[in-house]
Enzyme design. Structure first.
Site, mmCIF file in Angstrom:
data_model
loop_
_atom_site.group_PDB
_atom_site.id
_atom_site.type_symbol
_atom_site.label_atom_id
_atom_site.label_comp_id
_atom_site.label_asym_id
_atom_site.label_seq_id
_atom_site.Cartn_x
_atom_site.Cartn_y
_atom_site.Cartn_z
ATOM 1 N N GLY A 222 51.555 67.552 121.319
ATOM 2 C CA GLY A 222 52.792 66.925 120.880
ATOM 3 C C GLY A 222 52.832 66.643 119.394
ATOM 4 O O GLY A 222 53.522 65.717 118.975
ATOM 5 N N ASP A 223 52.089 67.391 118.600
ATOM 6 C CA ASP A 223 52.166 67.194 117.142
ATOM 7 C C ASP A 223 51.698 68.492 116.479
ATOM 8 O O ASP A 223 51.801 69.560 117.100
ATOM 9 C CB ASP A 223 51.339 65.975 116.714
ATOM 10 C CG ASP A 223 51.963 65.266 115.518
ATOM 11 O OD1 ASP A 223 52.129 65.938 114.482
ATOM 12 O OD2 ASP A 223 52.304 64.077 115.605
ATOM 13 N N ASP A 224 51.196 68.416 115.243
ATOM 14 C CA ASP A 224 50.767 69.650 114.589
ATOM 15 C C ASP A 224 49.752 70.398 115.461
ATOM 16 O O ASP A 224 48.808 69.805 115.981
ATOM 17 C CB ASP A 224 50.107 69.334 113.239
ATOM 18 C CG ASP A 224 51.107 68.806 112.220
ATOM 19 O OD1 ASP A 224 52.305 69.143 112.325
ATOM 20 O OD2 ASP A 224 50.694 68.057 111.328
#
Ligand SMILES: *[C@@H]1O[C@H](CO)[C@@H](O)[C@H](O)[C@H]1NC(C)=O
Ligand SMILES: *[C@@H]1O[C@H](CO)[C@@H](O)[C@H](O)[C@H]1NC(C)=O
Ligand SMILES: *[C@@H]1O[C@H](CO)[C@@H](O)[C@H](O)[C@H]1NC(C)=O
Ligand SMILES: *[C@@H]1O[C@H](CO)[C@@H](O)[C@H](O)[C@H]1NC(C)=O
Ligand SMILES: *[C@@H]1O[C@H](CO)[C@@H](O)[C@H](O)[C@H]1NC(C)=O
Ligand SMILES: *[C@@H]1O[C@H](CO)[C@@H](O)[C@H](O)[C@H]1NC(C)=O
Ligand SMILES: *[C@@H]1O[C@H](CO)[C@@H](O)[C@H](O)[C@H]1NC(C)=O
Ligand SMILES: *[C@@H]1O[C@H](CO)[C@@H](O)[C@H](O)[C@H]1NC(C)=O
Ligand SMILES: *[C@@H]1O[C@H](CO)[C@@H](O)[C@H](O)[C@H]1NC(C)=O
Ligand SMILES: *[C@@H]1O[C@H](CO)[C@@H](O)[C@H](O)[C@H]1NC(C)=O
Ligand SMILES: *[C@@H]1O[C@H](CO)[C@@H](O)[C@H](O)[C@H]1NC(C)=O
Ligand SMILES: *[C@@H]1O[C@H](CO)[C@@H](O)[C@H](O)[C@H]1NC(C)=O
Length: 405
Positions: A222-224
């Site tokens: 859910g991010d980089d």
């Protein structure tokens, strides 16, 4: 024999797992009953971490405390089972997770040394019990003290392979102050099972690290997917697949006033992006400091140059294939978007084929104080869900090739 006996004694006192040492091999046995195994694991590294072998069995190890096993040399770490982190005592982790000295980030385990081979054989697993953290954090960005699963610290000429990381507490791993490290065939999956997002669950980050290879990764997060931060250079990312996250990031960088940061020579090739927000993007803080880290800052300077995202496919990209912002401010601040002096130069997106949900191929919000130089989009084949032709948005872009702003 004396050593062996004293170890058994120690294990009996600790009531957790125990270590059996034979020659230079230390085999860690799990308590198997949710009693803290971290003292036994730390023991194994102390006994066999110089020219030895740390053997984890096909068992589940329960970890309730931070671990700092740095300064290893010529060591093989063989992970056959699962390392499962307790999240029962959130207060303990918030007060004790080990500081990275950057962005108030901290970690459950610092591991490092020279000539390390860490092999998970495709099934050895880190399980961070992340759902408890996703629910506790309630979407707050960079909650201080929330631990990363692993920090690979001051590590050189080493290989990490065949390891699975599931439900990481926060960032999955950071390579910090490290060089010549190969990260091969790594699986990462951090997804929330409810409405609280698995925010800040980066797949991997690099910090003050050089000559790092990521090959054969699969990341759901859910991010980089992977992000190169302060002073990273000569990074290769290849043969990997990224799901849902933000794509391969440069930054954020320039968060600390007066600090010079360089991110150079990053090459990505032969990867796939499925439902990620971007393929490749760059974010720098504003040139004016607004608030303080972790969620505010700015005023740093430096360069981002010789970066290329190449020969890869993507589908259902939710925003742009290529994105730059020099206007990062988290703490509710707005404006100052033309103040960053971080120089972005010689950035290429080439041989990228796939589908976008929107119609904007690239959005470049560069800084008037240091306009982006030599942005290239070459040989791309873009299709759109809507019947449209692609668009390119630019601000403060000095020179382009392969597209018109
Ligand atoms: C858990 O296992 C360890 C070692 O296997 C043992 O020493 C300890 O007594 C056990 N604790 C409980 C509560 O069963
Ligand atoms: C590990 O043990 C579990 C059950 O205890 C078994 O199902 C699994 O096949 C084993 N894995 C390996 C790689 O031996
Ligand atoms: C949780 O950790 C805190 C801080 O280390 C400690 O004071 C407290 O006793 C722990 N709680 C339990 C239930 O172990
Ligand atoms: C880890 O241990 C080493 C050696 O004791 C120490 O120098 C270092 O500061 C520790 N790191 C952290 C993050 O606590
Ligand atoms: C972040 O770290 C700085 C410097 O160590 C400290 O002054 C600040 O209070 C920390 N912020 C938070 C939110 O913990
Ligand atoms: C989500 O995961 C947590 C922790 O593993 C579990 O306790 C909970 O039941 C799960 N919730 C759902 C809706 O699956
Ligand atoms: C590209 O990556 C895939 C894995 O995603 C791999 O199977 C394939 O061999 C790679 N191709 C080349 C030319 O290396
Ligand atoms: C980053 O590296 C440069 C040299 O390229 C150095 O001058 C600078 O101090 C480093 N920045 C930090 C924050 O360590
Ligand atoms: C631009 O970057 C590429 C690597 O992406 C490098 O091969 C090339 O030499 C650079 N060009 C200039 C003019 O520095
Ligand atoms: C990408 O593919 C092109 C065409 O096949 C090739 O010329 C180029 O060297 C490749 N780039 C990289 C970085 O592998
Ligand atoms: C892309 O999205 C469309 C529409 O939601 C869906 O039908 C398709 O299966 C998705 N493709 C992939 C590879 O996820
Ligand atoms: C797509 O748009 C073009 C021009 O706007 C139009 O000529 C064409 O018929 C449209 N195609 C479809 C499948 O709607």
């Amino acid at each position: 024999m004396l050593l062996f006996l004293s170890l058994l004694l120690f294990a009996a006192e600790a009531l957790g797992g125990y270590v059996v040492r034979q020659e230079t091999t230390c085999t860690v046995h799990a308590s198997g009953n949710f009693t803290d195994d971290s003292p036994a694991i730390i023991d194994a590294f102390e006994l066999c971490g110089q020219g030895g072998r740390i053997q984890f069995l096909n068992e589940t190890y329960w970890i309730e405390k931070v671990m700092n096993t740095t300064g290893l040399n010529d060591v093989v770490i063989d992970l056959q089972g699962t390392l499962l982190w307790s999240a029962e005592n959130i207060t303990y982790w918030l007060e004790n997770s080990l500081p990275l000295g950057f962005q108030n980030q901290s970690s459950a385990w610092f591991l490092g040394g020279t000539n390390i081979v860490f092999d998970g054989h495709g099934y050895g697993t880190f399980n961070g019990n992340g759902q408890i953290w996703y629910d506790f954090t309630k979407g707050v960005s960079n909650l201080a003290g929330r631990p990363h699963a692993l920090t690979i610290w001051d590590t050189h000429h080493s290989l990490f392979t065949g390891i699975r990381f599931v439900q990481s507490q926060m960032w999955t791993m950071t390579l910090a102050s490290s060089s010549y490290v190969d990260m091969v065939d790594i699986f990462v999956s951090s997804t929330s099972n409810d409405s609280e997002p698995a925010r800040n669950t980066d797949g991997a980050d690099t910090l003050d690290s050089h000559h790092i290879t990521f090959r054969g990764w699969e990341i759901h997060n859910g991010d980089d997917s992977i992000a190169m931060k302060r002073n990273s250079s000569d990074i290769l990312i290849e043969d990997s697949v990224f799901y849902i996250g933000l794509g391969v990031a440069i930054g954020s960088t320039g968060q600390y006033p007066g600090q010079y940061e360089a991110i150079e020579r990053v090459l990505m090739r032969n990867c796939s992006f499925i439902g990620t927000r971007y393929v490749g993007y760059i974010k720098t803080w504003t040139g004016v400091e607004q608030g303080f880290p972790p969620n505010g800052g700015g005023g740093g300077t430096g360069v981002v140059r010789d970066i290329a995202w190449t020969n890869s496919t993507f589908s259902n990209i939710t925003m742009q294939v290529a994105f730059i912002t020099q206007c990062t401010t988290f703490s509710g601040a707005v404006g100052e978007c033309d103040t960053s002096t971080m120089q972005i130069n010689n950035i290429t997106w080439s041989g990228l084929d796939g589908s976008l949900l929107g119609s904007n191929i690239a959005d470049f919000q560069c800084s008037g104080a240091a306009p982006c130089q030599d942005l290239r989009i070459l040989d791309g084949d873009f299709t759109f869900t809507t019947n449209t032709t692609g668009t390119y948005s630019c601000h403060a872009v000095a020179s382009t090739e392969g597209f018109a702003c």
